[in-house]
Design a protein around this motif. Structure first.
Motif: not given
Length: 163
Positions: A142, A105, A148-151, A102-103, A145-146
């Protein structure tokens, strides 16, 4: 039904020729030779050979670029580990599933997507299609972005298209 000839001519005021390199085999060449097609063949055969070599060189370059993209993808985590994200990448009509952490990108998913046959190697767009309506992913802002951050965690679907 007889098989098509690689060399055909139609006679009018001037003979016009068409040449189909995909049907070019030694047997069809011998069956098609006439004095006028022999002349045409002496001009067209080197072109067909060059096109064949160009196709081979193109396919080799695409394979190299896909392998280079795959080399930039992080190692796939073991199944069942906490923090894994299961991502389905849609390329045309095909879907390829892979686990990521999840980390990881968006850039990691982009590299993985570009390693899939049929995916664009040049400018591309990506979309999070997990829910409807799809969300455009900004490949300029983006990429870092991870998931997780990107849902896109614990699971997600992304589509890659040519830009």
């Amino acid at each position: 039904m007889p098989s098509p000839s690689p060399i055909s001519s139609s006679h009018a005021a001037h003979a016009s020729f068409t040449f189909n390199c995909t049907l070019l085999t030694p047997r069809t060449l011998l069956a098609s030779l006439t004095p006028s097609t022999e002349r045409l063949l002496s001009v067209c055969l080197p072109c067909c050979q060059a096109l064949s070599m160009s196709q081979g060189a193109y396919e080799s370059e695409v394979s190299k670029r896909r392998a280079a993209s795959l080399a930039r993808v992080p190692e796939e985590p073991a199944e069942g580990l906490a923090g894994n994200s299961l991502i389905c990448v849609h390329v045309g009509d095909s879907q390829v599933w892979r686990r990521f952490e999840s980390c990881n990108t968006l850039e990691d998913i982009l590299h993985f997507a570009r390693s899939i046959p049929g995916a664009p190697l040049g400018k591309a767009t990506m979309h999070n299609i997990t829910l409807n309506p799809a969300v455009d992913l900004d490949l300029e802002r983006e990429l870092g972005l991870t998931l997780q951050r990107l849902e896109l965690w614990p699971t997600g679907h992304v589509r890659i298209d040519s830009a």
